[in-house]
Design an enzyme around this catalytic site. Sequence first.
Site, short mmCIF file in Angstrom:
data_model
loop_
_atom_site.label_atom_id
_atom_site.label_comp_id
_atom_site.label_asym_id
_atom_site.label_seq_id
_atom_site.Cartn_x
_atom_site.Cartn_y
_atom_site.Cartn_z
CD GLN A 1 -8.42 -4.38 -5.97
OE1 GLN A 1 -7.61 -4.37 -6.89
NE2 GLN A 1 -8.52 -3.39 -5.10
CG ASN B 1 -7.73 6.18 -13.35
OD1 ASN B 1 -7.07 6.38 -14.38
ND2 ASN B 1 -7.92 4.98 -12.85
CG ASN C 1 -6.81 3.59 -6.76
OD1 ASN C 1 -6.76 4.50 -5.94
ND2 ASN C 1 -6.08 2.49 -6.66
CB THR D 1 -2.47 -3.82 -11.96
OG1 THR D 1 -3.84 -3.81 -11.53
CG2 THR D 1 -2.40 -4.06 -13.45
CG HIS E 1 -10.50 -1.75 -7.29
ND1 HIS E 1 -10.34 -0.56 -6.63
CD2 HIS E 1 -9.44 -1.85 -8.13
CE1 HIS E 1 -9.22 0.02 -7.06
NE2 HIS E 1 -8.66 -0.74 -7.97
CE1 TYR F 1 -8.70 1.69 -13.32
CE2 TYR F 1 -8.13 1.58 -11.00
CZ TYR F 1 -7.74 1.68 -12.32
OH TYR F 1 -6.42 1.77 -12.65
N GLY G 1 2.19 -2.11 -0.53
CA GLY G 1 2.21 -2.38 -1.97
C GLY G 1 3.63 -2.46 -2.48
NE ARG G 2 4.32 2.81 -3.89
CZ ARG G 2 4.08 4.10 -3.75
NH1 ARG G 2 4.53 4.94 -4.67
NH2 ARG G 2 3.39 4.56 -2.74
NE ARG H 1 -6.80 -0.70 -1.73
CZ ARG H 1 -5.61 -0.42 -2.24
NH1 ARG H 1 -5.45 -0.28 -3.53
NH2 ARG H 1 -4.57 -0.27 -1.47
C1 LIG Z 1 2.40 -1.61 -9.62
C2 LIG Z 1 1.18 -1.17 -8.89
C3 LIG Z 1 -0.05 -1.71 -9.24
C4 LIG Z 1 -1.20 -1.35 -8.53
N1 LIG Z 1 -2.39 -1.96 -8.85
C5 LIG Z 1 -3.47 -1.79 -8.03
C6 LIG Z 1 -4.63 -2.61 -8.20
O1 LIG Z 1 -4.68 -3.51 -9.05
N2 LIG Z 1 -5.67 -2.36 -7.36
C7 LIG Z 1 -5.64 -1.40 -6.40
O2 LIG Z 1 -6.62 -1.22 -5.67
N3 LIG Z 1 -4.53 -0.64 -6.21
C8 LIG Z 1 -3.44 -0.85 -6.98
N4 LIG Z 1 -2.29 -0.15 -6.73
C9 LIG Z 1 -2.19 0.69 -5.52
C10 LIG Z 1 -1.60 -0.13 -4.37
O3 LIG Z 1 -2.52 -1.12 -3.93
C11 LIG Z 1 -1.26 0.78 -3.17
O4 LIG Z 1 -2.41 1.45 -2.81
C12 LIG Z 1 -0.17 1.78 -3.51
O5 LIG Z 1 0.95 1.12 -4.07
C13 LIG Z 1 0.26 2.54 -2.26
O6 LIG Z 1 0.76 1.67 -1.28
P1 LIG Z 1 2.34 1.53 -1.04
O7 LIG Z 1 2.84 2.92 -0.71
O8 LIG Z 1 2.49 0.57 0.09
O9 LIG Z 1 2.94 1.05 -2.32
C14 LIG Z 1 -1.12 -0.43 -7.47
C15 LIG Z 1 0.11 0.13 -7.15
C16 LIG Z 1 1.25 -0.23 -7.84
C17 LIG Z 1 2.57 0.35 -7.42
#
Ligand SMILES: Cc1cc2nc3c(=O)[nH]c(=O)nc-3n(C[C@H](O)[C@H](O)[C@H](O)COP(=O)(O)O)c2cc1C
Length: 366
Positions: A100, A236, A179, A27, A176, A181, A318-319, A228
């Site tokens: 998603q 949450n 987390n 997001t 999704h 939701y 992700g990050r 997922r």
């Molecule tokens: C800025 C941000 C937004 C995220 N938004 C979502 C999302 O929209 N849907 C989701 O399933 N996970 C979301 N996550 C979780 C990421 O998909 C991922 O699981 C999390 O960043 C851990 O992976 P990483 O260590 O590679 O960053 C978000 C994480 C971050 C940092």
Amino acid sequence: MTTEHLLTPFDFHDMKIKNRIVMAPMTRARAGQQRVPNELMVKYYSQRADAGMIITEATTVSQQANGWNESPGIYTDEMADAWKTVVDAVHAKGSRIILQLWHCGRASHSGFHGGKPAVAPSAIKINGEYIHTPQGKQPYQTPRALQTDEIPSVIEDYRQAVMRAKSAGFDGVEIHGANGYLIDTFLQSKTNLRTDQYGGSIENRFRFLKEVFEAVATVWPKQKIGVRLSPNGVFNDMGSPDYREQFTYVAQQLNALQLGYLHVMDGLAFGFHELGEPMTLKDFRNVYHGPLMGNCGYDVAGAEAAIARGDADLIAFGRPFISNPDLVDRIRNGWPLAEPADMSAWYTPVGETGYTDFSTYADSTK
Ligand SMILES: Cc1cc2nc3c(=O)[nH]c(=O)nc-3n(C[C@H](O)[C@H](O)[C@H](O)COP(=O)(O)O)c2cc1C
């Protein structure tokens, strides 16, 4: 460091993907108040299309599903048309893109719904500090439990969203279920105290996800639909004592439903409920036999090792994709990764800052 497994193409049902590196759903809140994708988002996704596959940020399936300022939706034709420009830009770079599908459930607020409460399986409030609403930071509120006879229309919203995703040209959708939701709160005993057919047992708590899956599968072949899950997560205010039994059952059932892939947040980098041993990718491999994607806190070496061991077919980052638009190129060439991005621009509507303004390694060394 060897990265040959990460860089090997993957036969993903009827589509080939160019490497095993997936961009995790994130997001980013750049869709504006109308929740319609725009040119800035086209640029952001296109910059990252070296990934074998991109999973978009969570995208709401209805007005009722909203709970995050300026996140995109896919519940009008205008939204679907705008998503098509994102999809076309990613395809032009030879990547794949999955949408998603999101319903925030109790992680929302009456401020998003004209003063009416958010909906959830049961009237249980998130124990947390505050939520960002259109009216600013507010304390969490107790959601309203969905009536049994309302559930079909929520499921129908998912089906309609997938019709629009298909018309926008996506390569598939990810439900999704992670987390905290709506779907996760149906699955977990901590947040589902229902006494109808959607609660009370592991089987009943799975029913909502199953019915969403089946509805979506009337629009598109099952192999186009991923799910997922976050069995270890605390985000949450989640985490249930019977998490292992619940998520093992879900994986078994999804296996029987022959979905496209299972995406598990196995790592603990996004918080761990500490209710027992974390569930691992191996736990899921034991019961789920389709394509498996791992995620959460992986670095390049850890991701390569997970694929080399056969624990996962794909790893989502992700990050690292936020501050490294050219993540795959950096991995391929052994170049260092950029510093992690400042959190203040992660999912706050601040435009291109901290979004599309990161350099590639090649540009930063010119
Ligand atoms: C800025 C941000 C937004 C995220 N938004 C979502 C999302 O929209 N849907 C989701 O399933 N996970 C979301 N996550 C979780 C990421 O998909 C991922 O699981 C999390 O960043 C851990 O992976 P990483 O260590 O590679 O960053 C978000 C994480 C971050 C940092």
